[in-house]
Design a protein around this motif. Sequence first.
Motif, PDB file in Angstrom:
ATOM      1  N   UNK A 172       9.191  53.005  59.543  1.00  0.00           N
ATOM      2  CA  UNK A 172      10.295  52.197  59.992  1.00  0.00           C
ATOM      3  C   UNK A 172      11.574  53.010  59.817  1.00  0.00           C
ATOM      4  N   UNK A 173      12.414  52.997  60.807  1.00  0.00           N
ATOM      5  CA  UNK A 173      13.688  53.707  60.701  1.00  0.00           C
ATOM      6  C   UNK A 173      14.822  52.689  60.662  1.00  0.00           C
ATOM      7  N   UNK A 174      15.889  53.092  60.002  1.00  0.00           N
ATOM      8  CA  UNK A 174      17.054  52.248  59.865  1.00  0.00           C
ATOM      9  C   UNK A 174      18.247  52.979  60.454  1.00  0.00           C
ATOM     10  N   UNK A 175      19.143  52.237  61.117  1.00  0.00           N
ATOM     11  CA  UNK A 175      20.331  52.903  61.662  1.00  0.00           C
ATOM     12  C   UNK A 175      21.238  53.403  60.541  1.00  0.00           C
ATOM     13  N   UNK A 176      21.828  54.543  60.773  1.00  0.00           N
ATOM     14  CA  UNK A 176      22.775  55.091  59.794  1.00  0.00           C
ATOM     15  C   UNK A 176      24.045  54.246  59.804  1.00  0.00           C
ATOM     16  N   UNK A 177      24.644  54.052  58.657  1.00  0.00           N
ATOM     17  CA  UNK A 177      25.941  53.381  58.590  1.00  0.00           C
ATOM     18  C   UNK A 177      26.760  54.052  57.499  1.00  0.00           C
ATOM     19  N   UNK A 178      28.062  53.892  57.581  1.00  0.00           N
ATOM     20  CA  UNK A 178      28.908  54.561  56.587  1.00  0.00           C
ATOM     21  C   UNK A 178      28.685  53.997  55.189  1.00  0.00           C
ATOM     22  N   UNK A 179      28.841  54.849  54.202  1.00  0.00           N
ATOM     23  CA  UNK A 179      28.770  54.408  52.811  1.00  0.00           C
ATOM     24  C   UNK A 179      30.119  53.804  52.442  1.00  0.00           C
ATOM     25  N   UNK A 180      30.118  52.522  52.092  1.00  0.00           N
ATOM     26  CA  UNK A 180      31.342  51.830  51.688  1.00  0.00           C
ATOM     27  C   UNK A 180      31.013  51.002  50.454  1.00  0.00           C
ATOM     28  N   UNK A 181      31.715  51.272  49.369  1.00  0.00           N
ATOM     29  CA  UNK A 181      31.562  50.489  48.144  1.00  0.00           C
ATOM     30  C   UNK A 181      32.747  50.723  47.243  1.00  0.00           C
ATOM     31  N   UNK A 182      33.016  49.738  46.382  1.00  0.00           N
ATOM     32  CA  UNK A 182      34.094  49.897  45.405  1.00  0.00           C
ATOM     33  C   UNK A 182      33.741  49.160  44.128  1.00  0.00           C
ATOM     34  N   UNK A 183      34.355  49.597  43.047  1.00  0.00           N
ATOM     35  CA  UNK A 183      34.292  48.906  41.748  1.00  0.00           C
ATOM     36  C   UNK A 183      35.673  49.036  41.142  1.00  0.00           C
ATOM     37  N   UNK A 184      36.341  47.905  40.931  1.00  0.00           N
ATOM     38  CA  UNK A 184      37.712  47.901  40.431  1.00  0.00           C
ATOM     39  C   UNK A 184      37.796  47.133  39.119  1.00  0.00           C
ATOM     40  N   UNK A 185      38.717  47.565  38.258  1.00  0.00           N
ATOM     41  CA  UNK A 185      38.950  46.937  36.966  1.00  0.00           C
ATOM     42  C   UNK A 185      40.454  46.765  36.763  1.00  0.00           C
ATOM     43  N   UNK A 186      40.817  46.108  35.670  1.00  0.00           N
ATOM     44  CA  UNK A 186      42.221  45.947  35.297  1.00  0.00           C
ATOM     45  C   UNK A 186      42.593  47.009  34.271  1.00  0.00           C
ATOM     46  N   UNK A 187      43.752  47.628  34.417  1.00  0.00           N
ATOM     47  CA  UNK A 187      44.208  48.585  33.411  1.00  0.00           C
ATOM     48  C   UNK A 187      44.935  47.874  32.264  1.00  0.00           C
ATOM     49  N   UNK A 188      45.539  46.730  32.547  1.00  0.00           N
ATOM     50  CA  UNK A 188      46.271  45.979  31.513  1.00  0.00           C
ATOM     51  C   UNK A 188      45.289  45.294  30.565  1.00  0.00           C
ATOM     52  N   UNK A 189      45.725  45.100  29.333  1.00  0.00           N
ATOM     53  CA  UNK A 189      44.890  44.406  28.348  1.00  0.00           C
ATOM     54  C   UNK A 189      44.736  42.933  28.692  1.00  0.00           C
ATOM     55  N   UNK A 190      45.790  42.325  29.261  1.00  0.00           N
ATOM     56  CA  UNK A 190      45.736  40.913  29.626  1.00  0.00           C
ATOM     57  C   UNK A 190      46.565  40.651  30.883  1.00  0.00           C
ATOM     58  N   UNK A 191      46.283  39.518  31.516  1.00  0.00           N
ATOM     59  CA  UNK A 191      47.085  38.991  32.616  1.00  0.00           C
ATOM     60  C   UNK A 191      47.202  37.501  32.403  1.00  0.00           C
ATOM     61  N   UNK A 192      48.416  36.983  32.414  1.00  0.00           N
ATOM     62  CA  UNK A 192      48.627  35.545  32.235  1.00  0.00           C
ATOM     63  C   UNK A 192      48.580  34.828  33.575  1.00  0.00           C
ATOM     64  N   UNK A 193      47.968  33.652  33.568  1.00  0.00           N
ATOM     65  CA  UNK A 193      47.936  32.792  34.750  1.00  0.00           C
ATOM     66  C   UNK A 193      48.552  31.457  34.339  1.00  0.00           C
ATOM     67  N   UNK A 194      49.635  31.098  34.995  1.00  0.00           N
ATOM     68  CA  UNK A 194      50.409  29.906  34.668  1.00  0.00           C
ATOM     69  C   UNK A 194      49.616  28.625  34.943  1.00  0.00           C
ATOM     70  N   UNK A 195      49.876  27.612  34.151  1.00  0.00           N
ATOM     71  CA  UNK A 195      49.282  26.291  34.297  1.00  0.00           C
ATOM     72  C   UNK A 195      49.351  25.812  35.743  1.00  0.00           C
ATOM     73  N   UNK A 196      48.244  25.295  36.250  1.00  0.00           N
ATOM     74  CA  UNK A 196      48.143  24.699  37.587  1.00  0.00           C
ATOM     75  C   UNK A 196      48.495  25.647  38.722  1.00  0.00           C
ATOM     76  N   UNK A 197      48.158  26.930  38.562  1.00  0.00           N
ATOM     77  CA  UNK A 197      48.380  27.894  39.633  1.00  0.00           C
ATOM     78  C   UNK A 197      47.096  28.674  39.894  1.00  0.00           C
ATOM     79  N   UNK A 198      47.107  29.400  41.000  1.00  0.00           N
ATOM     80  CA  UNK A 198      46.034  30.335  41.343  1.00  0.00           C
ATOM     81  C   UNK A 198      46.682  31.699  41.495  1.00  0.00           C
ATOM     82  N   UNK A 199      46.187  32.691  40.766  1.00  0.00           N
ATOM     83  CA  UNK A 199      46.773  34.034  40.787  1.00  0.00           C
ATOM     84  C   UNK A 199      45.713  35.062  41.167  1.00  0.00           C
TER      85      UNK A 199
END
Length: 143
Positions: free
Chosen positions: A1-28
């Motif tokens: 079985x052969x598969x069509x070639x496709x570009x390699x696309x992937x990522x892994x991201x993290x936070x550099x800061x120790x913390x991030x605050x999210x205010x009451x009743x918000x979405x950040x």
Amino acid sequence: MSYPAHPAIMFRATMSAATQSVTLNTTAIVQFDTAAENVGGGFNTATYKFTAPVAGVYEFTASVNFNANSGAYSAYVLLYKNTSTNVAKGQGYTNDIFTVVTQVLTLAAGDTIHASLNAPGVARTIYGNDVATRFEGVLLRAA
């Protein structure tokens, strides 16, 4: 079985800061500002968003370690497509929670995905510099 070639696309991201605050009743947007891997260049560390370089089927996972600061309230890790469409939600409850959400999505070239934390009922603190808090994505099949 052969598969069509496709570009390699992937990522892994993290936070550099120790913390991030999210205010009451918000979405950040979670501030994933460090790309540990960014094959295909789709993840932007300034906007914390992934932009699909090609159309296709992608898989995304966001995991966030956070606390409630006080009280026991639910909070939600959300994936958004093109800024305003909520495509996945994971729920955490009480203090010191690790919540994961995974979703497979069909994207057009130029579509964006980002992860957010919704903090109803009480402010939240997201813990960065932690292997538990990360955002990942991979192209499964190009269109």
